[in-house]
Write an enzyme that holds these catalytic residues in place. Sequence first.
Site, PDB file in Angstrom:
ATOM      1  N   CYS A  86     -13.593 -35.067 -21.459  1.00  0.00           N
ATOM      2  CA  CYS A  86     -14.627 -36.070 -22.113  1.00  0.00           C
ATOM      3  C   CYS A  86     -15.412 -37.084 -21.348  1.00  0.00           C
ATOM      4  O   CYS A  86     -15.994 -36.923 -20.545  1.00  0.00           O
ATOM      5  CB  CYS A  86     -13.849 -36.648 -23.435  1.00  0.00           C
ATOM      6  SG  CYS A  86     -15.206 -37.068 -24.664  1.00  0.00           S
ATOM      7  N   HIS A 139     -10.668 -32.872 -25.530  1.00  0.00           N
ATOM      8  CA  HIS A 139      -9.428 -33.321 -25.159  1.00  0.00           C
ATOM      9  C   HIS A 139      -8.308 -32.445 -25.626  1.00  0.00           C
ATOM     10  O   HIS A 139      -7.618 -32.502 -26.606  1.00  0.00           O
ATOM     11  CB  HIS A 139      -9.080 -34.635 -25.918  1.00  0.00           C
ATOM     12  CG  HIS A 139     -10.208 -35.824 -25.770  1.00  0.00           C
ATOM     13  ND1 HIS A 139      -9.955 -36.918 -25.129  1.00  0.00           N
ATOM     14  CD2 HIS A 139     -11.365 -35.949 -26.332  1.00  0.00           C
ATOM     15  CE1 HIS A 139     -10.805 -37.576 -25.163  1.00  0.00           C
ATOM     16  NE2 HIS A 139     -11.762 -36.927 -25.962  1.00  0.00           N
ATOM     17  N   GLU A 170      -5.385 -32.864 -24.364  1.00  0.00           N
ATOM     18  CA  GLU A 170      -4.252 -33.635 -24.321  1.00  0.00           C
ATOM     19  C   GLU A 170      -3.878 -34.294 -25.786  1.00  0.00           C
ATOM     20  O   GLU A 170      -2.546 -34.607 -25.853  1.00  0.00           O
ATOM     21  CB  GLU A 170      -4.517 -34.864 -23.081  1.00  0.00           C
ATOM     22  CG  GLU A 170      -5.165 -35.958 -23.589  1.00  0.00           C
ATOM     23  CD  GLU A 170      -6.677 -35.622 -23.412  1.00  0.00           C
ATOM     24  OE1 GLU A 170      -6.979 -34.315 -23.033  1.00  0.00           O
ATOM     25  OE2 GLU A 170      -7.449 -36.512 -23.648  1.00  0.00           O
TER      26      GLU A 170
HETATM   27  N1  GLN Z   1     -18.651 -41.037 -25.665  1.00  0.00           N
HETATM   28  C1  GLN Z   1     -17.741 -41.286 -24.682  1.00  0.00           C
HETATM   29  C2  GLN Z   1     -18.493 -41.761 -23.386  1.00  0.00           C
HETATM   30  O1  GLN Z   1     -19.733 -41.933 -23.354  1.00  0.00           O
HETATM   31  C3  GLN Z   1     -16.810 -40.126 -24.414  1.00  0.00           C
HETATM   32  C4  GLN Z   1     -15.925 -40.057 -25.636  1.00  0.00           C
HETATM   33  C5  GLN Z   1     -14.659 -39.595 -25.254  1.00  0.00           C
HETATM   34  O2  GLN Z   1     -13.930 -39.578 -24.099  1.00  0.00           O
HETATM   35  N2  GLN Z   1     -13.569 -39.136 -26.133  1.00  0.00           N
HETATM   36  O3  GLN Z   1     -17.780 -42.050 -22.516  1.00  0.00           O
END
Ligand code: GLN
Length: 193
Positions: free
Chosen positions: A78, A173, A175
Amino acid sequence: MRIGVLALQGDVREHLRVLTALGAEAVAVRRPDELRSVRGLVLPGGESSVIDKLSRAFGMQHPIREAISSGMPMYGTCAGMILLADRITDGIVGQETFGGLDITVRRNAFGSQSDSFETDLDVPVLGDIPVHAAFIRAPLVTRTGDDVEVLARLDDGGVVAVRQGALLATSFHPEVSGESRFHQLFVDTVRAS
Ligand code: GLN
């Protein structure tokens, strides 16, 4: 085998837990000397613009970029995927990345109505059982360079998992959903490096 989790912000503990369960010696990494002591690094989910700023404040941006160019395996989930991307769209003003993956990612690509969702993904490289994936304000890969291997797509074709050399990244994710096969793939990459 020592594997680090970049611990400036984000879901550090979840990654440490999965890596430890897989038999790795998982440690939090905040400083350049800690980075030098590990053979691979996980960049967690969280907020990429915050991790970017903190990495510069803590003097970690250059050491991480150098580790990437010297071939250290890294896995970004992410926000971590955003940090490994060479190009981002919809970043905040002045937002930088470590880079290394020849991809373009769009931050918060799934809009406010479906900021978060879960789905099952086919990931052929991990076998026949689908991966249950949690997307939380997730990025989408909108362009991939020639050397980038696409590991998973959404039903509409959107790219959400990629690999290039020793770098692995997922928009979602694993995890947080009890899925450890991406981490296993990463641990195997570290072992082979
Ligand atoms: N929207 C977040 C970002 O811009 C990422 C979200 C996440 O890691 N769950 O970093």
